[in-house]
Design a protein around this motif. Structure first.
Motif, short mmCIF file in Angstrom:
data_model
loop_
_atom_site.label_atom_id
_atom_site.label_comp_id
_atom_site.label_asym_id
_atom_site.label_seq_id
_atom_site.Cartn_x
_atom_site.Cartn_y
_atom_site.Cartn_z
N VAL A 1 15.45 -29.67 43.11
CA VAL A 1 16.64 -30.48 42.83
C VAL A 1 16.88 -30.60 41.33
CG1 VAL A 1 17.54 -32.82 42.92
CG2 VAL A 1 16.58 -31.80 44.97
N SER B 1 18.20 -27.62 39.69
CA SER B 1 19.50 -27.13 40.15
C SER B 1 20.64 -28.05 39.77
CB SER B 1 19.47 -26.96 41.68
OG SER B 1 18.41 -26.12 42.05
N ILE B 2 20.39 -29.02 38.92
CA ILE B 2 21.49 -29.87 38.46
C ILE B 2 21.49 -29.90 36.94
CG2 ILE B 2 21.47 -31.29 40.55
CD1 ILE B 2 19.95 -33.39 39.11
N PRO B 3 22.67 -30.18 36.32
CA PRO B 3 22.71 -30.22 34.87
C PRO B 3 21.83 -31.35 34.33
CG PRO B 3 24.92 -30.22 35.81
CD PRO B 3 23.98 -30.44 36.92
N LEU C 1 22.62 -33.32 32.15
CA LEU C 1 23.52 -34.46 32.05
C LEU C 1 23.45 -35.32 33.30
CD1 LEU C 1 25.61 -35.54 30.06
CD2 LEU C 1 27.34 -34.17 31.22
N MET C 2 23.36 -34.68 34.45
CA MET C 2 23.28 -35.42 35.71
C MET C 2 21.93 -36.11 35.86
SD MET C 2 26.12 -35.38 37.15
CE MET C 2 27.20 -34.98 35.78
N PHE D 1 22.36 -39.22 33.90
CA PHE D 1 23.20 -40.22 34.56
C PHE D 1 22.52 -40.79 35.80
CE2 PHE D 1 26.60 -40.50 31.91
CZ PHE D 1 27.32 -39.35 31.69
N TYR E 1 13.33 -34.89 33.59
CA TYR E 1 13.78 -33.51 33.41
C TYR E 1 12.60 -32.61 33.03
CZ TYR E 1 15.43 -29.84 30.18
OH TYR E 1 15.60 -28.67 29.48
#
Lengths: 230, 217, 243
Positions: B58, B61-63, B65-66, B69, B95
């Motif tokens: 997960v 697979s997400i920026p 930035l996400m 947030f 991250y």
């Protein structure tokens, strides 16, 4: 927790998804063309060209994408070139991807043994034919996993274009959040969408790799390399 | 409108110090968490393996930035409001943990199978095998990609302003808003990032050459 | 009681049967050579004896231990059964001396000073005293293999297994390793060796076993087995020379 407020904005969200996809695909397409040109330039034009390409690659890989984006969007106007958010984003993504792709393709090209080139020439191929059939095609096949990873990372990096008010998915999220005050719900929805986008894109690229390079699909699965973020 | 002079440049340089501090903290905390996830990823217990694999998948697979947030607003939803530095550290640590977990798992799996066999044949326990035989080799193997990832981390700190933290990038933007000399400002900001990242990139490549040399015997 | 007792071992990888009912008894001090083609099951059999391979049915007893998958009991078994691998498998991040001292120290809690003396002694036994502080990648293949033998000897095993230990070596380096193995045999060590070195098997091993398609095809005193093969498979194998 009310997702309804967020879901009611689905046309906007869909537009955001669409723009993310379009932005990524165009940048990847243009970036690949640029990267191939730079790779060819490097091997055909002598060492001074090699140094310039190397300098460009090092510059792009050792500074944040956001800095590059802002340089184009805020810095270029000072010397007369004024681009809007979308144009600046496209240019920044293209230049950034091209740098990483050049490096990855170069690794692929370097892995082609000199004896292969000699064999091609000995079979009376022209230099262009050797470049295309003996060098570039196998090189691309070999580095397709690494390139794919980089493409997916580039799509995720498009989220940074929201900093120059582009309404791709992250930019859309910011607007929805401002409108509805439902920060958590907004970002959960958008995060899930990115997850779906990234995984679908990865699957698509795997499929594409098998179609384009059937002869090495097994090898490609074994030599999965790491990509790098923008 | 101000001019871009020494006070502004110094402000930017000081913020670079904060960027470095944030990087270091995220790297160490994220590294510790990442180590735990790497071990889980290699566990014999299926649900632990799957949980760790899911977590890593997960986050990868997400920026970034996400990730920022989600952790910031996620904690908000639970009623926890963190000050900007802690919020940034926490999100970046998450991250980092996923990426380092994957790098380190790969490094452990790169240690040849025969080393496991030789160690087991000498009557070592699994823990002894990890401690005396596998981990020392895995750490060596993991150095080039770990240093390479550190470069990514430094670059990704450039977006922590979204949780309110004033890092090198934010400092540049603030000065830009006051002076409108974007070209000079972001050249300086870019140069500072470059000065931090380029030596690390070189180090990573050097470590990789050293590793390849010692392995070809 | 025999040092090694193997009773009717059956082993398959999925649907592929690799050992189809192997039984063998080895007395203390006996040296047994196991020969055969690739795929005959000889390495698999050897690796069953120290638990690196499992088997579906049958029983193995070695050095007073019964083969089990229970980790604690298996470790006790492995303290008494040494193995030397084809690819030596020395620990590259440790010096020769550290490689040898590691296991006695951490599995038998041998104190540092004693472990040091033991390591020096076994290293002298294999003729490499001067390499105590060297790293494995500074040694030749033959030297690394001798260090691997010393590392196993430091555990003072009752039985030693050798899995094609000279197959990966350049020809001029096999001699030094075979010499060490011969010395061990003369010193009374119980040894089982899978090997392609036919003359070594004939001259040094008391018993030679020829394996074929997962079964013991022929076995007997080494000189007899090589001089008078009873089956065409062994006759062809001996004629072919080594493989």
């Amino acid at each position: 927790m009310l997702f309804q407020d967020v879901f009611s904005k689905w046309p906007m969200i869909l537009n955001g998804v669409w723009l993310t996809i379009v932005l990524s695909f165009v940048a990847i397409g243009l970036g690949l063309v640029l990267a191939t040109a730079l790779t060819a330039l490097r091997s055909l034009a002598g060492s001074w060209a090699g140094y310039i390409v190397d300098a460009y690659v090092e510059l792009m890989r050792n500074t944040p994408f956001l800095v590059q984006l802002f340089m184009i969007f805020f810095g270029l106007p000072q010397i007369g070139i004024r681009l809007n958010g979308l144009e600046a984003s496209l240019l920044a993504m293209t230049l950034n991807l091209a740098a990483y792709a050049t490096e990855i393709i170069r690794a692929g090209v370097d892995s082609i043994h000199k004896s292969q080139i000699e064999a091609g020439l000995a079979l009376a191929m022209t230099r262009w034919q050797v470049l295309k059939h003996v060098v570039l095609q196998p090189a691309f096949a070999r580095v397709w996993p690494a390139l794919s990873s980089q493409f997916v990372l580039m799509m995720l990096a498009s989220s940074i274009c929201s900093f120059v008010s582009v309404q791709e998915l992250s930019g859309t999220a910011a607007i929805i959040e401002q409108d509805t005050f439902r920060s958590f719900e907004t970002y959960i929805v958008v995060t899930v969408l990115y997850l779906v986008l990234a995984l679908s894109f990865k699957l698509f690229l795997n499929w594409l790799g098998r179609k384009l390079f059937p002869q090495v699909s097994g090898l490609a699965r074994l030599t999965e390399a790491h990509g790098e973020a923008a | 409108m101000q001019t871009f002079g020494w006070p502004e440049a110094l402000f930017i340089l000081r913020s670079a110090g904060w960027t470095l501090a944030l990087t270091a903290i995220a790297f160490f905390i994220g590294g510790a968490i990442g180590g735990v996830f790497a071990i889980m990823r290699l566990s014999r217990i299926r649900w632990l393996r799957r949980f760790a694999a899911g977590y890593i998948l997960v986050i990868q697979s997400i920026p970034v930035l996400m990730v920022l947030f989600m952790s910031y607003y996620g904690l908000s939803a639970l009623g926890i409001e963190l000050p900007p530095f802690l919020a940034a550290s926490a999100s970046l640590s998450i991250y980092v943990s996923a990426y380092l977990a994957e790098i380190w798992r790969g490094s452990i799996e790169s240690v040849p199978r025969q080393q496991w066999e030789a160690s087991a044949s000498l009557a070592h326990t699994t823990a002894q095998t990890y401690r005396h035989v596998i981990l020392p080799q895995a750490i060596r193997i993991s150095l080039p990609p770990t240093v390479g990832f550190l470069v990514q981390l430094v670059k990704n700190t450039s977006i922590v302003q979204v949780v309110g933290f004033v890092d090198l990038m934010r400092a540049g933007m603030l000065v830009n808003n006051a002076t409108y000399q974007a070209f000079q400002i972001f050249t300086l900001v870019g140069a500072i990032y470059f000065a931090i990242c380029f030596p690390l990139s070189r180090l990573s490549r050097h470590l990789e050459k050293v590793m390849n040399a010692s392995r070809s015997h | 009681m025999p040092a090694v007792l193997i009773e009717d071992i059956h082993k398959s990888y999925g649907s592929l049967a690799v050992l189809k009912g192997v039984s063998l008894s080895v007395e203390a001090g006996q040296v047994v050579a196991i020969i055969g083609r690739s795929g005959s099951g000889k390495s698999t059999l050897l690796r069953c004896i120290n638990g690196l391979e499992t088997f579906q049915s049958g029983k193995i007893e070695v050095a007073g231990h019964t083969m089990t998958q229970d980790p604690t009991k298996l470790r006790e078994l492995r303290k008494d059964v040494g193995i030397v691998f084809q690819s030596y498998n020395l620990f590259p991040h440790l010096t020769v001396g550290q490689n040898i001292m590691l296991s006695p120290r951490i599995t038998k809690n041998v104190p540092q000073a004693q472990a040091l003396a033991l390591a020096k002694e076994v290293l002298a036994q294999v003729g490499l005293s001067e390499k105590f502080d060297s790293y494995p990648d500074n040694l030749s293949g033959g030297q690394q293999q001798r260090v691997a033998i010393a590392r196993s000897l430091a555990m003072q095993p009752k039985v030693m297994l050798f899995d094609e230990v000279t197959s990966a070596l350049d020809p001029e380096l096999t001699g030094e390793v075979l010499l060490v193995m011969e010395k061990l045999a003369k010193g009374g060590m119980t040894m089982l060796l899978v090997t392609h070195e036919m003359s070594f098997a004939r001259n040094v091993a008391d018993t030679t076993i020829f394996m074929h398609q997962g079964l013991i095809w022929e076995s007997g005193p080494s000189k007899e087995v090589f001089a008078n093969p009873q089956t065409p498979e062994l006759a062809n194998f001996v004629k072919a020379g080594a493989h």
